[in-house]
Design a protein around this motif. Structure first.
Motif, short mmCIF file in Angstrom:
data_model
loop_
_atom_site.label_atom_id
_atom_site.label_comp_id
_atom_site.label_asym_id
_atom_site.label_seq_id
_atom_site.Cartn_x
_atom_site.Cartn_y
_atom_site.Cartn_z
N ALA A 167 0.67 -1.34 0.00
CA ALA A 167 0.02 0.32 0.03
C ALA A 167 0.91 1.20 -0.15
O ALA A 167 1.93 1.11 0.61
N VAL A 168 0.48 2.41 -0.64
CA VAL A 168 1.23 3.43 -0.85
C VAL A 168 0.26 4.70 -0.73
O VAL A 168 -0.82 4.61 -0.95
N ARG A 169 0.77 5.72 0.11
CA ARG A 169 -0.07 7.03 0.19
C ARG A 169 0.78 8.04 0.17
O ARG A 169 2.10 8.04 0.36
N TYR A 170 0.13 9.19 -0.33
CA TYR A 170 0.70 10.61 -0.30
C TYR A 170 -0.16 11.76 0.10
O TYR A 170 -1.26 11.71 -0.28
N ARG A 171 0.36 12.50 1.05
CA ARG A 171 -0.46 13.65 1.56
C ARG A 171 0.53 14.93 1.24
O ARG A 171 1.56 15.06 1.89
N ALA A 172 -0.12 15.72 0.66
CA ALA A 172 0.41 17.11 0.56
C ALA A 172 0.29 17.91 1.53
O ALA A 172 -0.92 17.98 2.30
N ALA A 173 1.23 18.70 2.02
CA ALA A 173 1.31 19.66 2.98
C ALA A 173 0.41 20.82 2.73
O ALA A 173 -0.02 21.17 1.60
N GLY B 198 -1.91 17.83 11.06
CA GLY B 198 -1.71 18.89 10.20
C GLY B 198 -0.13 18.87 10.00
O GLY B 198 0.39 17.87 9.90
N GLY B 199 0.50 20.09 10.05
CA GLY B 199 1.82 20.18 9.73
C GLY B 199 2.10 20.80 8.41
O GLY B 199 1.40 21.11 7.42
N ASP B 200 3.43 21.37 8.07
CA ASP B 200 3.76 21.99 6.97
C ASP B 200 4.86 21.23 6.11
O ASP B 200 5.62 21.64 5.44
N ASP B 201 4.55 19.81 6.21
CA ASP B 201 5.53 18.77 5.52
C ASP B 201 4.54 17.76 4.75
O ASP B 201 3.62 17.37 5.24
N ASP B 202 5.14 17.34 3.64
CA ASP B 202 4.52 16.32 2.93
C ASP B 202 4.85 15.04 3.65
O ASP B 202 5.55 14.83 4.43
N VAL B 203 3.86 14.22 3.35
CA VAL B 203 3.91 12.79 3.81
C VAL B 203 4.00 11.85 2.52
O VAL B 203 2.88 11.84 1.87
N ALA B 204 5.12 10.78 2.30
CA ALA B 204 5.00 9.79 1.53
C ALA B 204 5.11 8.49 2.34
O ALA B 204 5.84 8.44 3.41
N ALA C 17 -2.01 11.72 10.14
CA ALA C 17 -0.97 12.91 9.73
C ALA C 17 -2.20 14.26 9.32
O ALA C 17 -1.73 15.43 9.62
N ASP C 18 -3.28 13.98 8.85
CA ASP C 18 -4.01 14.57 8.36
C ASP C 18 -4.73 15.60 9.76
O ASP C 18 -4.87 17.01 9.77
N GLU C 19 -5.20 14.58 10.52
CA GLU C 19 -5.51 15.46 11.67
C GLU C 19 -4.61 16.30 12.58
O GLU C 19 -4.75 17.23 13.05
#
Length: 696
Positions: A343-349, A545-551, A541-543
């Motif tokens: 499984a892969v996921r990406y979350r933009a900051a 927050g933060g100013d960095d992306d997540v892969a 990670a969404d909950e």
């Protein structure tokens, strides 16, 4: 006004600001004061107010002392300094100037204080106007103070709304700010309508109160007989002071508004850099007419809204471009891997401010390799912009290419570092590359400045797996340190390997080790299914927050359903590197056990060690050992050791007390067959072992 800064400092890209045409129509001049350099730009109207000819003014704040009396200058300097110190966003004041003929004239100024990302004031943009006639009836200082106070109260709505608009990122945010700050109600308006200019038409984006939508006005042409179309065409505001004037001026629109009890309206063009981007209408149900003061306030409000709308439109455009670029650079699909669940996921900051682009250089990749192997990649290019995403895309492609060419993990990482360095970019990247043999469960991990992987056992227990690493990609090539140690993990069936970027771990004020422990606890308590686990981690990670992306990449080894032919393991052993030799032994033993030949593991390891040692002692350069399973009626395990020498091995008599010369005798004794093959300019010494499939 005191001069600030030194002229050697650089000016902002948009300096000086360009005045709105409406300011000139209202006989207002504009200025742009760069606090770092001391430069004080004034447009033509402002120069006229200060009685300067263009060739007389050198563009510096200190030069205004020629026109401003000393006591007035001290008062204005004190006001500006106090506003900056107290964190105010603007200031307003009346002061006198002395024209070249010696006469004194009253002038009014209003400035907006801009600050950089860390809150340091660096610029003041504002307006000036001749206020002599306005103050002619104000006889003494007390009356002037009362007038100032009244004006401050009137423009407070504009100030509060402008301050709130500074945080609006999208067009909808701008609309919400106008409603949530009660700016409309404080101005006495009943409702707001707003439209944006798009391809010669006006698209309605705010419709006023519920139930007030006028059919046919969702999208209108600029040449149609509507007030918003008129102000866009003329670039001038339209103030409607009575219901009768509204009905006479706009007979097509008025019948749809009679039920709203509209008694007056103010329609304002939203202009940026002399170009209309939209229009706004304020509708009133308890007003008849507008004073000059009220008109000026509404014009100023419209100018602030126009600037905020342009920022929001640019942000949304950049966001669309950034998201498209990000999606194009990341793999469209992840290949199905026999023997593993992935499984892969990406979350933009979501970075605040006008510079936020919701894009970065984080990436993941899964690379199918021969022999039931797969390469898992996680990485992060420095920066949060389209350049970082572009570098990421190039780096992902070359990593995939180097891995697919069959290079060992350390070589893949070293070549990728050289590639990034030769791109002549100022960016570096952290990366982790894990090559997983799904037959043996052996994982070879190379880390370039990245955080360690996590390993979860079938019972749910999760722990960090420390791996010795090298410098980030790009930096290792720049400093000539391209040695990347290879760590070895064992991934048994049911074990899960988790790779992520630091956006999933790092939190402001929290130590990285504490963040890793928190993540391990989340993984421990998370679901067994890799897709569900990935969703849980991204939701967290969404909950947060933060100013960095997540892969994120999660791989769970299922284990192959039956013994497979074609299982393959390859390792390079450099001369003078005892750790590499020990690691090769470890990998060989693990592979043999995983392939169901544990009863011959000692023999295979001993023979392979002998062949590797001979290659290192009697040739120059590294030895490459390959271990693979040969299918067929009788399953055999084959060990190959390649070197760069064409000299063939030969038997020697060791003698009674000799310590060498028994190597080939040992190979001949333990292996079920061996031989030598020419390979290019070198050779390959091989041996085979019978490892039949065990029947139940």
């Amino acid at each position: 006004m005191a001069e600030r800064g030194a002229s050697a400092l650089s000016l902002p890209d948009d300096w000086p600001a360009h005045p709105d045409p409406i300011l000139a129509l209202n006989r207002m001049g504009s200025f742009d004061w760069d606090l770092d350099t001391g430069l004080f730009h004034m447009d033509a109207q402002a120069l006229e107010i200060f009685d300067f000819r263009p060739e007389e003014y050198d563009g510096r704040a200190a030069s205004l002392a020629l026109r401003i009396p000393q006591d007035e200058s001290r008062r204005i300097d004190a006001l500006v300094s106090r506003s900056i110190k107290e964190g105010s966003e603007n200031y307003s004041a009346y002061f006198r100037i002395r024209r070249r003929d010696g006469t004194l004239r009253w002038t009014h100024t209003h400035g907006y204080i801009r600050r950089d990302d860390i809150g340091r004031p660096n610029r003041i943009v504002g307006i000036v106007r001749d206020a002599t006639e306005e103050l002619q009836q104000v006889a003494d200082g007390e009356a002037r103070a009362a007038h100032d106070d009244a004006r401050r109260r009137q423009i407070n709505v504009v100030q509060v709304t402008t301050a709130a608009l500074a945080h609006a990122r999208t067009v909808q945010d701008v609309i919400d700010v106008l409603k949530d700050t009660q700016g409309i109600s404080h101005l006495g308006a009943t409702s707001l309508v707003m439209g944006l200019v798009e391809a010669g038409r006006i698209r309605l984006i705010a419709e006023g109160p519920e139930g007030s939508f006028v059919p046919g006005t969702r999208v209108t042409r600029i040449d149609e007989p509507y007030p918003m179309s008129e102000v866009v065409r003329t670039l001038s505001p339209r103030f409607i002071e009575s219901a009768q004037e509204f009905a006479a001026g706009y007979p097509v629109l008025w019948p749809h508004l009679t039920g709203l009890d509209i008694t007056a309206a103010a329609y304002l063009p939203l202009i940026v850099q002399a170009r209309p981007i939209g229009a706004m209408g304020l509708l009133y149900s308890d007003r008849n007419g507008f004073t000059d003061e009220e008109r000026g306030i509404l014009v100023a409000l419209g100018s602030s809204i126009a600037q905020s709308l342009q920022r929001a439109m640019f942000y949304e455009q950049e966001k669309d471009i950034a998201e498209g670029l990000q999606q194009a650079m990341l793999p469209r699909t992840i290949p199905s891997v026999p023997g593993a669940d992935v499984a892969v996921r990406y979350r933009a900051a979501a970075i605040g401010g006008a510079k936020g682009r919701d894009i970065g250089g984080d990436w993941y990749d899964l690379i199918p390799l021969p022999g039931d192997r797969v390469g898992a990649v996680i990485g992060d290019v420095q920066g949060h912009d389209t350049h970082a995403a572009a570098v990421m895309g190039q780096l992902r492609i070359v990593l995939r290419a180097y891995a697919a060419e069959g290079h060992p993990p350390a070589t893949v990482m070293a070549r990728a570092s050289v590639f990034l360095h030769e791109l002549d970019t100022d960016r570096f990247a952290t990366c982790l590359y894990a090559e997983v043999d799904l037959v043996t469960g052996v994982v070879q991990v190379v880390r370039a400045g990245h955080i360690d992987p996590l390993l979860r056992a079938p019972d749910g227990g999760c722990r960090r797996m420390p791996v010795e690493g090298g410098l980030p990609l790009g930096l290792s090539a720049e400093f000539g340190s391209l040695d990347y140690p290879v760590g070895t993990l064992e991934l048994d069936p049911g074990h899960t390997l988790l790779l992520c970027t630091d956006g999933l771990v790092e939190q402001p004020g929290v130590d990285l080790d504490d963040g890793m422990r928190t993540l391990a606890a989340l993984v421990t308590d998370g679901p067994q299914d890799v897709r569900e686990l990935a969703d849980v981690l991204i939701d967290e990670a969404d909950e947060r927050g933060g100013d960095d992306d997540v892969a994120l990449l999660v791989l769970r080894r299922r284990g192959l359903d039956a013994p497979q032919s074609g299982g393959r393991l390859q390792q390079q052993v450099a001369p003078g590197d005892p750790e590499a030799l020990a690691e090769a032994r470890h990998l060989i033993r693990a592979a043999v056990r995983a392939w169901g030949a544990a009863d011959r593991a000692d023999e295979v390891e001993l023979v392979a060690d002998e062949l590797i040692t001979n290659a290192l002692m009697h040739t120059e350069g590294a030895a490459i050992v390959t271990l693979r399973v040969l299918g067929g009626a009788d399953r055999r395990l084959r060990v190959e050791v390649e070197d760069s020498s064409s000299a063939l091995p030969r038997r020697r008599e060791a003698g009674v007390a000799g310590v060498s010369g028994r190597g080939l005798m040992l190979v001949d004794l333990l292996a079920d067959g061996w031989g030598v093959e020419a390979r290019g300019g070198g050779k390959c010494v091989w041996c085979e072992f019978d490892v039949p499939v065990r029947r139940p």
